[in-house]
Design a protein around this motif. Sequence first.
Motif, PDB file in Angstrom:
ATOM      1  N   PHE A 255       0.731  -1.102  -0.213  1.00 35.42           N
ATOM      2  CA  PHE A 255      -0.220   0.177   0.111  1.00 35.42           C
ATOM      3  C   PHE A 255       0.756   1.443  -0.057  1.00 35.42           C
ATOM      4  CE2 PHE A 255      -3.947   2.119   2.360  1.00 35.42           C
ATOM      5  CZ  PHE A 255      -3.912   3.129   1.305  1.00 35.42           C
ATOM      6  N   PRO A 256       1.571   1.546  -1.144  1.00 34.22           N
ATOM      7  CA  PRO A 256       2.259   2.842  -1.161  1.00 34.22           C
ATOM      8  C   PRO A 256       1.066   3.648  -1.347  1.00 34.22           C
ATOM      9  CG  PRO A 256       2.653   1.347  -3.415  1.00 34.22           C
ATOM     10  CD  PRO A 256       1.923   0.275  -2.121  1.00 34.22           C
ATOM     11  N   ARG A 257       1.417   4.968  -1.134  1.00 32.11           N
ATOM     12  CA  ARG A 257       0.433   6.065  -1.292  1.00 32.11           C
ATOM     13  C   ARG A 257      -0.303   6.271  -2.695  1.00 32.11           C
ATOM     14  NH1 ARG A 257       0.991  11.234   1.615  1.00 32.11           N
ATOM     15  NH2 ARG A 257      -1.318  11.157   1.775  1.00 32.11           N
ATOM     16  N   THR A 258       0.589   6.044  -3.668  1.00 32.25           N
ATOM     17  CA  THR A 258       0.194   6.004  -5.245  1.00 32.25           C
ATOM     18  C   THR A 258      -0.659   5.004  -5.439  1.00 32.25           C
ATOM     19  OG1 THR A 258       2.151   4.863  -5.661  1.00 32.25           O
ATOM     20  CG2 THR A 258       2.196   7.252  -5.747  1.00 32.25           C
ATOM     21  N   ALA A 259      -0.801   3.831  -4.835  1.00 32.63           N
ATOM     22  CA  ALA A 259      -1.845   2.974  -4.998  1.00 32.63           C
ATOM     23  C   ALA A 259      -3.262   3.396  -4.834  1.00 32.63           C
ATOM     24  CB  ALA A 259      -1.480   1.648  -4.300  1.00 32.63           C
ATOM     25  N   LEU A 260      -3.208   4.524  -3.777  1.00 34.55           N
ATOM     26  CA  LEU A 260      -4.679   4.635  -3.542  1.00 34.55           C
ATOM     27  C   LEU A 260      -4.912   6.057  -4.159  1.00 34.55           C
ATOM     28  CD1 LEU A 260      -7.307   4.741  -1.952  1.00 34.55           C
ATOM     29  CD2 LEU A 260      -6.154   5.972  -0.158  1.00 34.55           C
ATOM     30  N   LYS A 261      -3.994   7.185  -4.256  1.00 32.21           N
ATOM     31  CA  LYS A 261      -4.219   8.426  -4.827  1.00 32.21           C
ATOM     32  C   LYS A 261      -4.033   8.368  -6.162  1.00 32.21           C
ATOM     33  CE  LYS A 261      -2.177  11.048  -1.046  1.00 32.21           C
ATOM     34  NZ  LYS A 261      -3.379  12.015  -0.935  1.00 32.21           N
ATOM     35  N   THR A 262      -3.337   7.300  -6.907  1.00 25.88           N
ATOM     36  CA  THR A 262      -3.671   7.215  -8.428  1.00 25.88           C
ATOM     37  C   THR A 262      -4.528   6.098  -8.913  1.00 25.88           C
ATOM     38  OG1 THR A 262      -1.478   8.642  -8.693  1.00 25.88           O
ATOM     39  CG2 THR A 262      -2.222   7.159 -10.696  1.00 25.88           C
ATOM     40  N   GLY A 263      -3.946   4.885  -8.378  1.00 23.17           N
ATOM     41  CA  GLY A 263      -4.557   3.655  -8.378  1.00 23.17           C
ATOM     42  C   GLY A 263      -6.119   3.665  -8.161  1.00 23.17           C
ATOM     43  N   GLY A 264      -6.104   4.041  -6.864  1.00 29.75           N
ATOM     44  CA  GLY A 264      -7.807   4.222  -6.469  1.00 29.75           C
ATOM     45  C   GLY A 264      -8.549   4.910  -7.288  1.00 29.75           C
ATOM     46  N   VAL A 265      -8.111   5.941  -7.641  1.00 32.64           N
ATOM     47  CA  VAL A 265      -9.077   6.835  -8.383  1.00 32.64           C
ATOM     48  C   VAL A 265      -9.362   6.205  -9.716  1.00 32.64           C
ATOM     49  CG1 VAL A 265      -8.800   9.154  -9.815  1.00 32.64           C
ATOM     50  CG2 VAL A 265      -7.941   9.184  -7.489  1.00 32.64           C
ATOM     51  N   ILE A 266      -8.300   5.656 -10.359  1.00 34.15           N
ATOM     52  CA  ILE A 266      -8.617   4.840 -11.807  1.00 34.15           C
ATOM     53  C   ILE A 266      -9.926   3.923 -11.686  1.00 34.15           C
ATOM     54  CG2 ILE A 266      -7.685   3.254 -13.531  1.00 34.15           C
ATOM     55  CD1 ILE A 266      -4.963   4.881 -13.066  1.00 34.15           C
ATOM     56  N   LEU A 267      -9.752   3.272 -10.497  1.00 36.31           N
ATOM     57  CA  LEU A 267     -10.597   2.097  -9.922  1.00 36.31           C
ATOM     58  C   LEU A 267     -12.223   2.916  -9.885  1.00 36.31           C
ATOM     59  CD1 LEU A 267      -8.833  -0.696  -7.803  1.00 36.31           C
ATOM     60  CD2 LEU A 267      -8.963  -0.335 -10.387  1.00 36.31           C
ATOM     61  N   GLU A 268     -12.144   3.847  -9.175  1.00 36.16           N
ATOM     62  CA  GLU A 268     -13.332   4.627  -8.760  1.00 36.16           C
ATOM     63  C   GLU A 268     -14.020   5.177  -9.788  1.00 36.16           C
ATOM     64  OE1 GLU A 268     -11.657   7.118  -5.520  1.00 36.16           O
ATOM     65  OE2 GLU A 268     -10.945   5.410  -4.718  1.00 36.16           O
ATOM     66  N   ASP A 269     -13.165   5.833 -10.803  1.00 37.21           N
ATOM     67  CA  ASP A 269     -13.678   6.465 -11.953  1.00 37.21           C
ATOM     68  C   ASP A 269     -14.697   5.559 -12.576  1.00 37.21           C
ATOM     69  OD1 ASP A 269     -12.522   8.842 -11.570  1.00 37.21           O
ATOM     70  OD2 ASP A 269     -11.074   8.631 -12.845  1.00 37.21           O
ATOM     71  N   VAL A 270     -14.435   4.289 -12.588  1.00 39.47           N
ATOM     72  CA  VAL A 270     -15.397   3.156 -13.437  1.00 39.47           C
ATOM     73  C   VAL A 270     -16.126   2.556 -12.357  1.00 39.47           C
ATOM     74  CG1 VAL A 270     -13.969   3.107 -15.599  1.00 39.47           C
ATOM     75  CG2 VAL A 270     -13.520   1.453 -13.604  1.00 39.47           C
ATOM     76  N   GLY A 271     -16.387   2.784 -11.206  1.00 43.69           N
ATOM     77  CA  GLY A 271     -17.152   2.206  -9.972  1.00 43.69           C
ATOM     78  C   GLY A 271     -16.716   1.152  -9.659  1.00 43.69           C
ATOM     79  N   ILE A 272     -15.540   0.534  -9.545  1.00 39.82           N
ATOM     80  CA  ILE A 272     -14.943  -0.576  -9.077  1.00 39.82           C
ATOM     81  C   ILE A 272     -13.943  -0.273  -7.778  1.00 39.82           C
ATOM     82  CG2 ILE A 272     -15.373  -1.727 -11.006  1.00 39.82           C
ATOM     83  CD1 ILE A 272     -12.385  -1.650 -11.599  1.00 39.82           C
ATOM     84  N   ARG A 273     -13.713  -1.175  -7.070  1.00 37.21           N
ATOM     85  CA  ARG A 273     -13.054  -1.116  -5.717  1.00 37.21           C
ATOM     86  C   ARG A 273     -11.916  -2.237  -6.032  1.00 37.21           C
ATOM     87  NH1 ARG A 273     -15.590   2.757  -6.459  1.00 37.21           N
ATOM     88  NH2 ARG A 273     -16.624   3.971  -5.016  1.00 37.21           N
ATOM     89  N   GLY A 274     -10.820  -2.026  -5.019  1.00 37.34           N
ATOM     90  CA  GLY A 274      -9.732  -2.902  -4.918  1.00 37.34           C
ATOM     91  C   GLY A 274      -9.452  -3.393  -3.665  1.00 37.34           C
ATOM     92  N   THR A 275      -8.508  -4.478  -3.554  1.00 35.19           N
ATOM     93  CA  THR A 275      -8.153  -4.835  -2.207  1.00 35.19           C
ATOM     94  C   THR A 275      -6.809  -4.249  -1.972  1.00 35.19           C
ATOM     95  OG1 THR A 275      -9.370  -6.885  -2.145  1.00 35.19           O
ATOM     96  CG2 THR A 275      -7.569  -7.007  -0.806  1.00 35.19           C
ATOM     97  N   TYR A 276      -6.340  -3.824  -0.771  1.00 33.56           N
ATOM     98  CA  TYR A 276      -5.323  -3.121  -0.409  1.00 33.56           C
ATOM     99  C   TYR A 276      -4.681  -3.778   0.680  1.00 33.56           C
ATOM    100  CZ  TYR A 276      -6.183   0.893  -3.368  1.00 33.56           C
ATOM    101  OH  TYR A 276      -6.320   1.551  -4.601  1.00 33.56           O
ATOM    102  N   TYR A 277      -3.489  -4.699   0.504  1.00 35.73           N
ATOM    103  CA  TYR A 277      -2.827  -5.328   1.672  1.00 35.73           C
ATOM    104  C   TYR A 277      -1.691  -4.584   2.213  1.00 35.73           C
ATOM    105  CZ  TYR A 277      -4.992  -9.679  -0.649  1.00 35.73           C
ATOM    106  OH  TYR A 277      -5.918 -10.442  -1.205  1.00 35.73           O
ATOM    107  N   ALA A 278      -2.288  -4.294   3.605  1.00 34.39           N
ATOM    108  CA  ALA A 278      -1.476  -3.264   4.029  1.00 34.39           C
ATOM    109  C   ALA A 278      -0.665  -4.106   5.617  1.00 34.39           C
ATOM    110  CB  ALA A 278      -1.895  -2.091   4.530  1.00 34.39           C
TER     111      ALA A 278
END
Length: 251
Positions: A39-62
Motif C-alpha cells: 500500500f504505497p500512497r500512489t496505489a490509492l491516490k492514483t490507482g484508487g482513482v482509476i478504479l473509482e472512476d469506473v465504479g469498482i474497488r480494490g483490495t489493499y494489503y497493508a
Amino acid sequence: MSHRTILGNARQALLSRVARREAVLQTDVPLITFSFDDFPRTALKTGGVILEDVGIRGTYYAAAGLMGTTSEVGPIFIEEDLHVLTEQGHELGSHTYSHVPARTTPLSRYRDEVTKGYRAFEENLGLPATRNFSYPFGEVTLRVKREVAPSMMSCRGIIGGLNGPLVDLNLLRATSLYGGIEQLAGAGSLINRNAEQRAWLIFYTHDVQANPTPYGCTPQLLEQVVCAALRSGARIGTVGEVLTLSRIINS
C-alpha cells in the motif's frame, strides 16, 4: 532454463498441491480482482482513482508497521489514507504487521505477526480490516501454509494463473501487473482466458505512477487493463466480495 528457475518452479508446484484448503468456485460470469501490496500512497491516490472512476474497488494489503515510512516502492500509506480507503469502499487486507518474509521468520513469530497485523487496524485504529491476507514478498512455506494460513479467510501469493473451479484459500493465485503499456497484451490475453473459463483472475501491483518502480505499473497500463477487464464481461470486486458473492463453498 537455469537450475534456480527449475528449483523455483518445482517448489511452487509442490506448494500449490499440498496443505490446500479447497473451496468450489461457482459463478456464471468471470471474476477479476485488482489488488495492491504494501500500500504505497500512489496505489490509492492514483490507482484508487482509476478504479473509482469506473465504479469498482480494490483490495489493499497493508502492514501496519510500515505506516508512514518510505520503502523501495515509495512513500507508504499514512493513517489518513486508511480512513479514505475504507470510506471509499475499498478492502483493507492484512500483510503481517512488520512485512516479514515467511522463509526466514520463525513460525511462532510469523503467526504472531499475522495476528498482530489485522488487529492493529481493528483495535488501534478502529478500521474494518478483513482477514484476507497476502504473503509479504510472495513467500510461503509448507509450515506457514499448513499451520498459519487457515486462521485467515484467504491467503494470496504471487504464483500466476487463474483460480477455479477449485480454489485454494491458503494460496490464491495472482498475476503481477508491472511496467508500462507494453505489458497490456499479456494481461489482455489472460483476461480473455479468464472469460472463457469463467474463473477468478487476481492482479497485483504496488506503486502506480508515471515512472514506476520495478514492482509497480504506470497509470496508463492500469487504466487499459481495467478497461479490458470491463469489456470481458467480468464482475470486478475485492477479494472479500468475490468470496462472499461468488458462492464459494468450503469443500
